[in-house]
Design an enzyme around this catalytic site. Structure first.
Site, PDB file in Angstrom:
ATOM      1  N   CYS A  51      -4.507   2.118  -3.824  1.00  0.00           N
ATOM      2  CA  CYS A  51      -3.175   2.778  -2.944  1.00  0.00           C
ATOM      3  C   CYS A  51      -2.744   2.462  -3.567  1.00  0.00           C
ATOM      4  O   CYS A  51      -1.629   1.730  -2.325  1.00  0.00           O
ATOM      5  CB  CYS A  51      -3.849   2.926  -1.305  1.00  0.00           C
ATOM      6  SG  CYS A  51      -5.275   4.033  -1.175  1.00  0.00           S
ATOM      7  N   ASP A  59       3.224  -3.935   8.073  1.00  0.00           N
ATOM      8  CA  ASP A  59       1.637  -3.355   8.130  1.00  0.00           C
ATOM      9  C   ASP A  59       0.583  -4.358   8.038  1.00  0.00           C
ATOM     10  O   ASP A  59      -0.020  -5.099   7.545  1.00  0.00           O
ATOM     11  CB  ASP A  59       1.901  -2.607   6.636  1.00  0.00           C
ATOM     12  CG  ASP A  59       0.593  -1.919   5.920  1.00  0.00           C
ATOM     13  OD1 ASP A  59      -0.606  -2.116   6.939  1.00  0.00           O
ATOM     14  OD2 ASP A  59       0.430  -1.648   5.034  1.00  0.00           O
ATOM     15  N   LYS A 106     -10.727  -0.184  10.479  1.00  0.00           N
ATOM     16  CA  LYS A 106     -10.313  -2.043   9.506  1.00  0.00           C
ATOM     17  C   LYS A 106     -11.204  -2.860  10.819  1.00  0.00           C
ATOM     18  O   LYS A 106     -11.160  -4.539  10.521  1.00  0.00           O
ATOM     19  CB  LYS A 106      -8.885  -2.104   9.255  1.00  0.00           C
ATOM     20  CG  LYS A 106      -8.484  -0.775   9.208  1.00  0.00           C
ATOM     21  CD  LYS A 106      -7.788  -1.202   7.214  1.00  0.00           C
ATOM     22  CE  LYS A 106      -7.311   0.533   6.438  1.00  0.00           C
ATOM     23  NZ  LYS A 106      -8.617   0.659   4.924  1.00  0.00           N
ATOM     24  N   GLN A 125      -4.617  -4.632   7.137  1.00  0.00           N
ATOM     25  CA  GLN A 125      -5.467  -6.066   6.584  1.00  0.00           C
ATOM     26  C   GLN A 125      -5.626  -7.197   7.385  1.00  0.00           C
ATOM     27  O   GLN A 125      -5.951  -8.074   6.584  1.00  0.00           O
ATOM     28  CB  GLN A 125      -5.154  -6.219   4.661  1.00  0.00           C
ATOM     29  CG  GLN A 125      -5.409  -5.137   4.012  1.00  0.00           C
ATOM     30  CD  GLN A 125      -6.578  -4.538   4.570  1.00  0.00           C
ATOM     31  OE1 GLN A 125      -7.551  -4.898   4.701  1.00  0.00           O
ATOM     32  NE2 GLN A 125      -6.831  -3.222   3.788  1.00  0.00           N
ATOM     33  N   HIS A 155       0.506  -0.601  -0.096  1.00  0.00           N
ATOM     34  CA  HIS A 155       0.007   0.043  -0.165  1.00  0.00           C
ATOM     35  C   HIS A 155       1.131   1.661   0.361  1.00  0.00           C
ATOM     36  O   HIS A 155       1.661   1.003   0.632  1.00  0.00           O
ATOM     37  CB  HIS A 155      -0.938   0.270   1.133  1.00  0.00           C
ATOM     38  CG  HIS A 155      -1.761   0.803   1.323  1.00  0.00           C
ATOM     39  ND1 HIS A 155      -1.384   2.037   1.616  1.00  0.00           N
ATOM     40  CD2 HIS A 155      -3.453   0.793   1.716  1.00  0.00           C
ATOM     41  CE1 HIS A 155      -2.875   2.820   1.946  1.00  0.00           C
ATOM     42  NE2 HIS A 155      -3.752   2.063   1.247  1.00  0.00           N
TER      43      HIS A 155
HETATM   44  N1  PMP Z   1      -1.819  -0.571   4.634  1.00  0.00           N
HETATM   45  C1  PMP Z   1      -2.777  -0.968   4.121  1.00  0.00           C
HETATM   46  C2  PMP Z   1      -2.267  -2.243   3.359  1.00  0.00           C
HETATM   47  C3  PMP Z   1      -4.026  -0.637   4.107  1.00  0.00           C
HETATM   48  O1  PMP Z   1      -4.864  -1.537   3.235  1.00  0.00           O
HETATM   49  C4  PMP Z   1      -4.174   0.384   4.408  1.00  0.00           C
HETATM   50  C5  PMP Z   1      -5.904   0.677   4.023  1.00  0.00           C
HETATM   51  N2  PMP Z   1      -6.117   0.813   3.492  1.00  0.00           N
HETATM   52  C6  PMP Z   1      -3.276   1.397   4.939  1.00  0.00           C
HETATM   53  C7  PMP Z   1      -1.803   0.923   4.861  1.00  0.00           C
HETATM   54  C8  PMP Z   1      -3.192   2.589   5.357  1.00  0.00           C
HETATM   55  O2  PMP Z   1      -4.288   2.466   6.770  1.00  0.00           O
HETATM   56  P1  PMP Z   1      -5.303   4.245   7.775  1.00  0.00           P
HETATM   57  O3  PMP Z   1      -5.960   4.826   6.352  1.00  0.00           O
HETATM   58  O4  PMP Z   1      -6.513   2.925   8.258  1.00  0.00           O
HETATM   59  O5  PMP Z   1      -3.976   4.804   7.216  1.00  0.00           O
END
Ligand code: PMP
Length: 414
Positions: free
Chosen positions: A364, A197, A223, A200, A120
């Site tokens: 993203c 990270d 999440k 997910q 991401h």
């Molecule tokens: N890493 C991953 C794998 C994600 O899916 C996301 C959220 N889409 C994020 C980081 C960022 O999370 P947040 O927008 O809640 O900070």
């Protein structure tokens, strides 16, 4: 076929879902909130708000205790000690803090940071930036045709030059669960630190950071069925002393003088400013809710649904699933796909008309989409309240989508 709903009436636990017919299949973006979390949030304000750690009156001490209890609850939820957990605004802030408070000062010219091609942007841009600042090299490890980490390539990329290995526990596009224990073992052999990270995996898989052996981790409340604007990061106990305060302000100081200041020597040095108390409480309540069902049951339920969904996809003509196509092992309930000749936006709009919410775009993860050879994709992502019914609704619409949209759309997107 028995579902989690037959065992526990989960959908009814979520006020929004209980009163709507929507098939909410965008859980990788954000999850809905159960009543128990809403009640905890309401109770906090009904019982009185205060600014924790900043007063000696009873209400303040009570709120300070609630906040610290939330830290302990989240630590227990992810297999860590409370002193290794700091609250953040979410995964993005957690990862940025780790990069700035630890990694940036450790990196120098000639050093390497290893990430996967499936990251991401939150776990990609920070390393690209840190490497540029330090004159270090960013190495991007590929995934194979099935969306799994290409282990040989990964192994060949780790060396004594590697200082940081940063990767997702679960890809937010492919749903792949990466082999973290193997990554940690290999990285530690070369003295590299592992940043995980968990955006997910939180709320979908049982998570034990001590057992995984990672050095740093980050995740978001929204999440895991809690509020947005809150998250947490994990720093292994013996690395906390090596981190530097990143944001400066109230709450993280020891002594402040006009000419110099000293900061706390524990993880609270990374929590500058008034904390998001209600957010932390919502995460603790969500952890209680999830543990009440059991992360193994949730994972198995989502796995069953994923298997069913992949089966549906194998019968829908012109739908291509990106990543692990054939089975529900080594993956979670995130399934990205493309429909030949139909733009993802049109897919999402057709599904929306049928009461099904999915995500489209690059999620993203632009570098990953380039490697997949598509500009955008559609993504279904499951949560604990989803049912076979939700998936049938999606599959029915997808089966007929080329007939209903095809003639018009095909002209535009050959
Ligand atoms: N890493 C991953 C794998 C994600 O899916 C996301 C959220 N889409 C994020 C980081 C960022 O999370 P947040 O927008 O809640 O900070």
């Amino acid at each position: 076929m028995e579902t989690l709903q037959d065992r526990i009436i989960c959908r009814e636990d979520f006020p929004f879902l209980a009163q709507s017919k929507i098939a909410y299949l965008d859980n990788a973006a954000t999850t809905q909130i159960p009543s128990t979390v809403l009640s905890a949030v309401e109770a906090y304000y009904r019982n009185g708000a205060a600014n924790p750690g900043r007063g000696e009156y009873g209400l303040n001490l009570q709120v300070t205790q609630l906040y610290e209890q939330a830290r302990e609850r989240i630590a227990a939820f992810v297999g860590a000690n409370a002193e290794e957990i700091a609250f953040t605004a979410g995964t993005t802030e957690g990862l940025n803090t780790i990069a700035q408070a630890y990694a940036a000062k450790m990196l120098g010219p000639g050093d390497e940071v290893l990430v996967t091609a499936a990251e991401h942007h939150s776990n990609f841009l920070i390393w690209q930036h840190a490497c540029k600042q330090a004159g270090a090299r960013l190495i991007i490890s590929p995934f194979d045709a099935n969306g799994r980490l290409d282990w040989d390539a990964f192994k060949a990329s780790v060396s004594a030059k590697t200082k940081i290995v940063a990767l997702a526990h679960v890809s937010n596009v492919l749903g792949t669960v990466f082999p973290i224990e193997d990554v940690v073992e290999l990285s530690h052999e070369y003295g590299a630190k592992v940043v995980l990270d968990c955006a997910q995996s939180i709320g979908h898989l049982p998570l034990n950071l001590h057992a995984l052996g990672v050095d740093f981790a980050a995740f978001s409340g929204h999440k895991m069925y809690a509020l947005s604007g809150i998250g947490a990061m994990y720093i292994k106990q013996d690395l906390i002393a090596d981190t530097s305060a990143f944001m400066l302000g109230g709450g993280m100081v020891d002594e402040v003088w006009e000419s110099q200041s000293s900061y706390l020597d524990n993880i609270r040095k990374l929590e500058a400013g008034t904390p998001n108390v209600v957010g932390a409480i919502s995460m603790a309540a969500a952890a209680d809710y999830l543990d009440g069902i059991g992360l193994n049951s949730i994972h198995n339920h989502e796995k069953e649904l994923t298997g069913y969904l992949l089966g549906c996809f194998s019968e829908i003509p012109d739908c291509k699933v990106h990543g692990i196509p054939g089975n529900a092992n080594d993956r979670t309930g995130i399934v990205s796909f493309s429909v030949k000749g139909v733009h993802p936006t049109d897919v999402a709009l057709a599904l929306d008309e049928a009461g099904v919410c999915i995500r489209t775009g690059t999620h993203c993860a632009q570098p990953l989409h380039r490697r997949l050879g598509v500009e955008q994709s559609c993504r279904i992502s499951l949560g604990l309240y989803n049912t076979f019914d939700d998936l049938q609704k999606a599959a029915r619409t997808l089966s007929g989508i080329r007939e209903s949209l095809g003639r018009r759309i095909l002209g535009m997107f050959p």
